[in-house]
Design a protein around this motif. Sequence first.
Motif, PDB file in Angstrom:
ATOM      1  N   ILE A   1      -5.130  -8.026  38.687  1.00 33.63           N
ATOM      2  CA  ILE A   1      -6.347  -8.711  39.128  1.00 33.63           C
ATOM      3  C   ILE A   1      -7.571  -7.854  38.797  1.00 33.63           C
ATOM      4  O   ILE A   1      -8.624  -8.374  38.412  1.00 33.63           O
ATOM      5  CB  ILE A   1      -6.294  -9.000  40.645  1.00 33.63           C
ATOM      6  CG1 ILE A   1      -5.110  -9.929  40.978  1.00 33.63           C
ATOM      7  CG2 ILE A   1      -7.606  -9.616  41.121  1.00 33.63           C
ATOM      8  CD1 ILE A   1      -5.192 -11.299  40.356  1.00 33.63           C
ATOM      9  N   ALA A   2      -7.446  -6.538  38.911  1.00 36.16           N
ATOM     10  CA  ALA A   2      -8.568  -5.641  38.612  1.00 36.16           C
ATOM     11  C   ALA A   2      -8.989  -5.739  37.155  1.00 36.16           C
ATOM     12  O   ALA A   2     -10.157  -5.512  36.817  1.00 36.16           O
ATOM     13  CB  ALA A   2      -8.191  -4.200  38.959  1.00 36.16           C
ATOM     14  N   GLU A   3      -8.051  -6.095  36.275  1.00 34.39           N
ATOM     15  CA  GLU A   3      -8.339  -6.193  34.846  1.00 34.39           C
ATOM     16  C   GLU A   3      -8.676  -7.614  34.409  1.00 34.39           C
ATOM     17  O   GLU A   3      -8.903  -7.860  33.226  1.00 34.39           O
ATOM     18  CB  GLU A   3      -7.128  -5.700  34.043  1.00 34.39           C
ATOM     19  CG  GLU A   3      -6.743  -4.253  34.320  1.00 34.39           C
ATOM     20  CD  GLU A   3      -5.368  -3.902  33.784  1.00 34.39           C
ATOM     21  OE1 GLU A   3      -5.150  -2.708  33.483  1.00 34.39           O
ATOM     22  OE2 GLU A   3      -4.520  -4.819  33.669  1.00 34.39           O
ATOM     23  N   ALA A   4      -8.713  -8.528  35.381  1.00 33.70           N
ATOM     24  CA  ALA A   4      -8.843  -9.945  35.048  1.00 33.70           C
ATOM     25  C   ALA A   4     -10.101 -10.263  34.260  1.00 33.70           C
ATOM     26  O   ALA A   4     -10.057 -10.979  33.254  1.00 33.70           O
ATOM     27  CB  ALA A   4      -8.803 -10.779  36.327  1.00 33.70           C
ATOM     28  N   LEU A   5     -11.256  -9.763  34.721  1.00 34.65           N
ATOM     29  CA  LEU A   5     -12.510 -10.097  34.044  1.00 34.65           C
ATOM     30  C   LEU A   5     -12.486  -9.667  32.590  1.00 34.65           C
ATOM     31  O   LEU A   5     -12.901 -10.412  31.694  1.00 34.65           O
ATOM     32  CB  LEU A   5     -13.694  -9.448  34.776  1.00 34.65           C
ATOM     33  CG  LEU A   5     -14.085 -10.093  36.109  1.00 34.65           C
ATOM     34  CD1 LEU A   5     -15.189  -9.287  36.765  1.00 34.65           C
ATOM     35  CD2 LEU A   5     -14.549 -11.524  35.897  1.00 34.65           C
TER      36      LEU A   5
ATOM     37  N   LEU B   1     -14.066  -8.286  44.020  1.00 40.43           N
ATOM     38  CA  LEU B   1     -13.352  -8.251  42.743  1.00 40.43           C
ATOM     39  C   LEU B   1     -12.651  -9.580  42.482  1.00 40.43           C
ATOM     40  O   LEU B   1     -12.742 -10.150  41.391  1.00 40.43           O
ATOM     41  CB  LEU B   1     -12.328  -7.112  42.750  1.00 40.43           C
ATOM     42  CG  LEU B   1     -11.476  -6.935  41.496  1.00 40.43           C
ATOM     43  CD1 LEU B   1     -12.332  -6.495  40.327  1.00 40.43           C
ATOM     44  CD2 LEU B   1     -10.375  -5.921  41.746  1.00 40.43           C
ATOM     45  N   LEU B   2     -11.974 -10.098  43.489  1.00 46.41           N
ATOM     46  CA  LEU B   2     -11.289 -11.374  43.350  1.00 46.41           C
ATOM     47  C   LEU B   2     -12.286 -12.515  43.233  1.00 46.41           C
ATOM     48  O   LEU B   2     -12.089 -13.446  42.441  1.00 46.41           O
ATOM     49  CB  LEU B   2     -10.371 -11.599  44.548  1.00 46.41           C
ATOM     50  CG  LEU B   2      -9.563 -12.900  44.549  1.00 46.41           C
ATOM     51  CD1 LEU B   2      -8.655 -12.964  43.334  1.00 46.41           C
ATOM     52  CD2 LEU B   2      -8.744 -13.020  45.830  1.00 46.41           C
ATOM     53  N   ASP B   3     -13.374 -12.451  43.998  1.00 49.25           N
ATOM     54  CA  ASP B   3     -14.412 -13.478  43.906  1.00 49.25           C
ATOM     55  C   ASP B   3     -14.905 -13.620  42.473  1.00 49.25           C
ATOM     56  O   ASP B   3     -15.018 -14.729  41.936  1.00 49.25           O
ATOM     57  CB  ASP B   3     -15.602 -13.115  44.804  1.00 49.25           C
ATOM     58  CG  ASP B   3     -15.263 -13.235  46.284  1.00 49.25           C
ATOM     59  OD1 ASP B   3     -14.138 -13.658  46.587  1.00 49.25           O
ATOM     60  OD2 ASP B   3     -16.116 -12.892  47.107  1.00 49.25           O
ATOM     61  N   ALA B   4     -15.230 -12.485  41.855  1.00 47.77           N
ATOM     62  CA  ALA B   4     -15.766 -12.497  40.490  1.00 47.77           C
ATOM     63  C   ALA B   4     -14.745 -13.043  39.506  1.00 47.77           C
ATOM     64  O   ALA B   4     -15.086 -13.833  38.609  1.00 47.77           O
ATOM     65  CB  ALA B   4     -16.196 -11.093  40.091  1.00 47.77           C
TER      66      ALA B   4
ATOM     67  N   THR C   1     -12.802 -22.514  47.199  1.00 48.85           N
ATOM     68  CA  THR C   1     -14.248 -22.335  47.066  1.00 48.85           C
ATOM     69  C   THR C   1     -14.611 -21.749  45.715  1.00 48.85           C
ATOM     70  O   THR C   1     -15.548 -22.200  45.049  1.00 48.85           O
ATOM     71  CB  THR C   1     -14.785 -21.416  48.178  1.00 48.85           C
ATOM     72  OG1 THR C   1     -14.500 -22.000  49.448  1.00 48.85           O
ATOM     73  CG2 THR C   1     -16.294 -21.226  48.059  1.00 48.85           C
ATOM     74  N   GLN C   2     -13.872 -20.739  45.284  1.00 49.63           N
ATOM     75  CA  GLN C   2     -14.213 -20.024  44.052  1.00 49.63           C
ATOM     76  C   GLN C   2     -13.639 -20.677  42.805  1.00 49.63           C
ATOM     77  O   GLN C   2     -14.223 -20.584  41.733  1.00 49.63           O
ATOM     78  CB  GLN C   2     -13.700 -18.570  44.130  1.00 49.63           C
ATOM     79  CG  GLN C   2     -14.298 -17.766  45.268  1.00 49.63           C
ATOM     80  CD  GLN C   2     -15.779 -17.488  45.076  1.00 49.63           C
ATOM     81  OE1 GLN C   2     -16.337 -17.736  44.022  1.00 49.63           O
ATOM     82  NE2 GLN C   2     -16.430 -16.974  46.109  1.00 49.63           N
TER      83      GLN C   2
END
Length: 308
Positions: free
Chosen positions: A48-52, A75-78, A108-109
């Motif tokens: 998840i940290a590398e998702a963006l 982090l998850l929101d983004a 929501t996101q």
Amino acid sequence: MDRRVVDLLYERKSGMRTLLLGDNAKRMATLHAAVLEAGGEVIGQATIAEALLQLEDAEQPELVIVDVQADYGALLDAALARLERAAQERRFEALVLVPLALVDLASTQAGLSASLLVDPEPREMASALVAACRRRSTEVHDSSAEAMAMRLADLSEEVGRVARSLAQLVVPGATPGVLEEVPPAEEMALLRAVIRRRRLRHDFFVRGLFADAAWDMLLDLRLAQLERREVAVSSLCIAASVPATTALRWISTLIDNRLMVRHPDPRDRRRAFVSLTPAANQAMAAYAGAVLRQSAELTLPEDLSPKR
């Protein structure tokens, strides 16, 4: 995984380039195997940290599967917001797997263009993969495979048909039936009794046998309106008395048919509330008034009551 689902995916030659995002190694291995068995190609796997970073990679996937098992805050929101934007742009199909505890955040996101799966069963996950491939693929070679895909989509189509039927009862600008003013206390007592009696069936029959998610949610939202309380997406899923993923499909369909509206929580941007539209609210009030009126008509006059 259902062999027919696998055969369908192979026959359609989807070979969808798939990106997997998640932090649980065992769950990632299971998803990786499922994609390969379905004839897909896993082009990347990241946390998840590398998702963006992965979502901006030059080799764009056709399908992104995100397995969210914990709340990572901003982090998850983004990551979910970026996923939603990309899905809206139709850059790829997106499946987001979440536990019920995170359904408010995820809806929501990333709850509009991405497909949310709440604690999905294997067959449910397989059906979601088929639906994603069917939307993305343009190659259809076998009519029997198409028929199989249509059968797997029957549930969603049934949801749409029933919701459209409900929507026909609510015509914008029209008064649904004779709307008489009902004392709020009487209407709340009626709605609580109706909800209580509907749930009482679970004590005597298999849960889900008489599922009517749309009506259960409308009853709950009308009662919430009278009690002046907000209803979160997760709470509405519970009120629906069906699996959460099914409830989310109902919510989405009823929003599309203008019976419900979703709005953000002003105190917590990571949560959304659901409420009835004005027309649907008026229709529910008319329903309550009609039931109370009918109940009064069925009450025997005192001189006809059984004598003791």
